[in-house]
Each structure stands twice: as C-alpha cells, then as structure tokens.
Design an enzyme around this catalytic site. Structure first.
Site, PDB file in Angstrom:
ATOM      1  N   ARG A   1       0.874  -1.472  -0.379  1.00  0.00           N
ATOM      2  CA  ARG A   1       0.215  -0.356   0.156  1.00  0.00           C
ATOM      3  C   ARG A   1       0.816   1.236  -0.076  1.00  0.00           C
ATOM      4  NH1 ARG A   1      -0.954   1.582   4.574  1.00  0.00           N
ATOM      5  NH2 ARG A   1      -2.155  -0.428   5.637  1.00  0.00           N
TER       6      ARG A   1
ATOM      7  N   TYR B   1     -15.539  17.389 -16.000  1.00  0.00           N
ATOM      8  CA  TYR B   1     -16.009  15.813 -15.813  1.00  0.00           C
ATOM      9  C   TYR B   1     -17.499  15.722 -15.104  1.00  0.00           C
ATOM     10  CZ  TYR B   1     -15.994  10.991 -15.578  1.00  0.00           C
ATOM     11  OH  TYR B   1     -15.764  10.094 -15.344  1.00  0.00           O
TER      12      TYR B   1
ATOM     13  N   ASP C   1      -6.669  19.295 -13.767  1.00  0.00           N
ATOM     14  CA  ASP C   1      -6.977  18.161 -14.424  1.00  0.00           C
ATOM     15  C   ASP C   1      -6.383  17.698 -16.180  1.00  0.00           C
ATOM     16  OD1 ASP C   1      -8.093  15.658 -15.906  1.00  0.00           O
ATOM     17  OD2 ASP C   1      -9.721  15.770 -14.494  1.00  0.00           O
TER      18      ASP C   1
ATOM     19  N   LYS D   1      -7.777   6.840 -19.188  1.00  0.00           N
ATOM     20  CA  LYS D   1      -7.592   7.773 -20.430  1.00  0.00           C
ATOM     21  C   LYS D   1      -6.272   7.635 -21.655  1.00  0.00           C
ATOM     22  CE  LYS D   1     -11.628   8.296 -18.707  1.00  0.00           C
ATOM     23  NZ  LYS D   1     -12.236   9.788 -18.135  1.00  0.00           N
TER      24      LYS D   1
HETATM   25  C1  LIG Z   1     -12.241   9.022 -16.688  1.00  0.00           C
HETATM   26  C2  LIG Z   1     -12.014  11.614 -16.377  1.00  0.00           C
HETATM   27  C3  LIG Z   1     -11.619  10.944 -14.529  1.00  0.00           C
HETATM   28  C4  LIG Z   1     -12.059  10.556 -13.840  1.00  0.00           C
HETATM   29  O1  LIG Z   1     -11.045   9.448 -14.349  1.00  0.00           O
HETATM   30  P1  LIG Z   1     -11.618   7.797 -13.276  1.00  0.00           P
HETATM   31  O2  LIG Z   1     -10.240   7.415 -13.529  1.00  0.00           O
HETATM   32  O3  LIG Z   1     -13.025   7.466 -14.248  1.00  0.00           O
HETATM   33  O4  LIG Z   1     -12.216   7.736 -12.184  1.00  0.00           O
HETATM   34  C5  LIG Z   1     -11.449  12.906 -14.439  1.00  0.00           C
HETATM   35  N1  LIG Z   1     -11.213  14.219 -15.194  1.00  0.00           N
HETATM   36  C6  LIG Z   1     -11.366  13.461 -16.511  1.00  0.00           C
HETATM   37  C7  LIG Z   1     -11.097  14.778 -17.246  1.00  0.00           C
HETATM   38  C8  LIG Z   1     -11.940  12.609 -17.083  1.00  0.00           C
HETATM   39  O5  LIG Z   1     -12.276  12.100 -18.630  1.00  0.00           O
END
Ligand SMILES: *Cc1c(COP(=O)(O)O)cnc(C)c1O
Length: 379
Positions: A46, A98, A170, A195
């Site tokens: 962890r 998001y 982000d 992604k």
């Molecule tokens: C998918 C996404 C998230 C969240 O990520 P997860 O891996 O699905 O928890 C946050 N910000 C953006 C811009 C995203 O596309």
C-alpha cells in the site's frame, strides 16, 4: 531528454536480479526484511510497490514534475487532492467539468465542509471575483469536458499565486504530450490515467504529479493513509501504454483534425467544438499552451433534438457507443444522458451540454474508415 525518450526510459531500468528489460509485475503485498527496519526500500505494497514506483517516476518525468503518485482511479486521485484541504476551505472550479468530478465535489466533500464555486473560467475575471481569504484551491480542467473550452493556465496560475491558493489542473484530455501545466505555474497535475495515458481501454487508474516537496509529502501521506492505490498489474499495463503515448497522440491529433473538418462541412451538423479551429473562441490560448489539439471533439445537430442525437450515436458502428475516451479505438457518447447525467439539466444547458450534443473520442484507426462511419451515422 525529449518527450519520446522520457516516455520510454524514465523510471524504468533493467531488473537488477535478472536483467529483464520490462519492469516486472511485483505481485506482492509485503517484503522480507533482513532485520527490523533493515529493508530494500519496500515494506508493504500500500505504501510502496516497485512496479507502481516505476510508473510514478515515469509519470513525474513526462509531466516535468518531480513526484508522482498513482491511485485506483482518477476519482481516487481527486479524492486525495481534496483531502489536502480543511473544512471551511473554498475551492473555485471550472463550471464545465467532468461529471464525476462535480459529483465528488458536491456530494462527498461538501458534507465535510468544503465550499465549491463553479465559474466560467474562459474569462479569468470570473475567478478573480470569487477569490477571498478562504480560497485554498483552484480547479482547472482544460480542454473542458465536453465543451472543449480552453482555460489560460498561466493566467489562472498567477491568480492562484496572488491569492495563496493551490492550482490543480486535470490534464486528462490534453495529456503531457500536448500540455505541461506544471511549466505554466500549476502546483498539481491530475490525470485519469484510464484515458490516454493507459490508452488501451483496459485499466482504471488515476495519478497526481507535482514538483513541490511539501505537496508531495501530503500526497504520499494521504495515498498511504486512505489507501486507494493502484495494483502492480495495472501499473505494468500503463508503463507499457505510455511507451507509445507520443505515437498515439500524433495520430489522435491527425485523425481529430480530419474528423473536425469533416463535421464542420456536414449539412446536419450545427456547431463543432474543437480548439484547433481558428474560429474557436479560445483558439489563441490553445495554440499558446498546447502542442496540438487532440482527438476530442463535440458537436451539436441542427434542430437540437434529443431523438436525432440518440439515433446518430446508435447508428455509428466503428465509433463504439461507450463512456470513456482516450483509447486506440474510437468512441461516441451522448454527454447529457451518459457522462454528464449527474449534473442537473439547467446547469447542463447553461454550460452548453444540450440535448443534441455528441462527443467523439477519435481513435487511431484509418481515417477514411472513421469518416465513412460518421457519414453513415449522420446520413
Ligand atoms: C474519466 C475522467 C476523470 C475520472 O477518472 P476515472 O479514472 O474514471 O476515475 C476525471 N477527469 C476527466 C477529465 C476524465 O475524463
């Protein structure tokens, strides 16, 4: 070192025990110690794991940061950032956000006394107007999801610095190949690794990167204390994915531009949201802070009918109807009823997520096949 070299080599070294060129999957929970406190840098997975550690170093390098931390999902990474704050602190966030980020802000952290303000950040004056002595963080997503607005990171960084607030960006949509928020003054970069970084639609993961030691200490303390860490196997898959990030992104950008230009000339399409168009309201900022315009595109249909949009997403074949983005395969989605369903309709409409809005994650297939698929779906 330049990006492509860093993506392939940073954080990874041939395995010291065997010479294996690929970082092994250290599928272990614990590590044998020679004597109490006498270990090889790893005590419990962890806290730290060699496969995850290699990925964390790699991510820190490609984001031009110093410290990386990986989490079980993008939202677990966001959860970690918010836990750096205290009850009563205020966060200014972009309004075009998001859906899951909006949900964790409003339904989890408001309960613990954090206060969120949602503003249109394409005009940074709106941020300035909300900054006060309680403002401890500014949350930026750019390009925004799904409206593809562009926020001037350097300008927001200046406001954050003056106000004594942290700036978290982000960077999921742009990826470190196209945009380097830390170089523009951000304190923390957040990723849904799920992604583009993973890139093959086979892993859920999140990450945070910073170059500031005090933030890193907090980040690792929370990562270890809250425990939402990612697994060794998943870390291996993402290490593998990142080795081709630069090649994939070049093709995403190439295909993205072709699809955007095709849509712009289609008689059924009303508006196309893609920051590469010189007519895009934030194009100048995109051209300044991004090295390419990516493969994310949104568009609306003439007449703005929900039924029409649902038909188009259903008729597309190569563009698979699914949530998520950033994989090698093209995806199509309907934000108002999928990714953004958790945002109230009036708030959605206000930020442009209208009923006929369709979002594409343009993959790296052959461009002619992709255009043919869209022609058919719109036909
Ligand atoms: C998918 C996404 C998230 C969240 O990520 P997860 O891996 O699905 O928890 C946050 N910000 C953006 C811009 C995203 O596309």
């Amino acid at each position: 070192m330049k990006f492509a070299t860093k993506a392939i080599h940073e954080g990874v070294a041939p395995d010291s025990a065997t010479g294996a060129i690929m970082t092994p999957i250290y599928q272990t929970s614990t590590y044998v110690q020679d004597g109490v406190g006498n270990h090889k840098g790893y005590e419990y997975s962890r806290t730290s794991n060699p496969t995850r550690h290699a990925l964390e170093k790699n991510l820190a390098a490609i984001e031009n940061g110093k410290y990386g931390a990986c989490f079980a999902s993008g939202l677990a990474a966001i959860d970690c950032v918010l836990k750096m704050l205290h009850s009563g602190d205020e966060v200014i966030s972009t309004n075009d956000l998001y859906g899951g980020s909006y949900r964790i802000f409003r339904t989890i952290f408001e309960k613990f006394g954090l206060v969120f303000h949602f503003v249109d950040m394409t005009d940074v004056k709106n941020i300035k107007n909300k900054v006060n002595s309680k403002t401890k963080m500014i949350w930026v997503e750019t390009p925004t999801n799904p409206m593809m607005n562009i926020i001037d990171i350097a300008a927001v960084a200046e406001i954050a610095q003056q106000g004594g607030a942290l700036l978290c960006v982000d960077n999921t949509f742009a990826t470190p190949f196209l945009q380097s928020p830390l170089d523009l003054g951000a304190d923390i970069v957040m990723h849904s690794v799920t992604k583009y970084l993973g890139g093959h639609s086979d892993v859920i993961m999140g990450a945070l990167i910073t170059k500031e030691e005090t933030i890193a200490r907090e980040m690792y303390r929370i990562q270890n204390s809250s425990g939402a860490v990612t697994a060794p196997m998943d870390s291996f898959l993402v290490l593998r994915g990142i080795k081709t990030l630069h090649l994939r992104m070049e093709r995403h950008c190439y295909n993205g531009e072709k699809v955007a230009r095709f849509l712009a000339t289609h008689p059924r399409v009303d508006r196309v949201f893609w920051p590469g168009f010189s007519s895009h309201p934030n194009h100048a900022i995109a051209a300044k802070q991004m090295r390419g315009f990516g493969g994310m595109i949104s568009f609306t249909l003439k007449g703005n009918q929900l039924e029409d949009a649902l038909n188009v997403v259903k008729k597309a074949k190569l563009f698979a109807l699914a949530e998520s983005l950033g994989g090698v395969e093209s995806l199509i989605g309907h934000p108002a009823s999928m990714t953004h369903a958790s945002i109230p309709k009036e708030e959605r409409d206000r930020s442009g997520v209208v009923d006929s809005l369709i979002r594409l994650s343009v993959g790296i297939e052959d461009i002619e096949d992709l255009i043919d698929d869209l022609k058919n779906a719109l036909g």
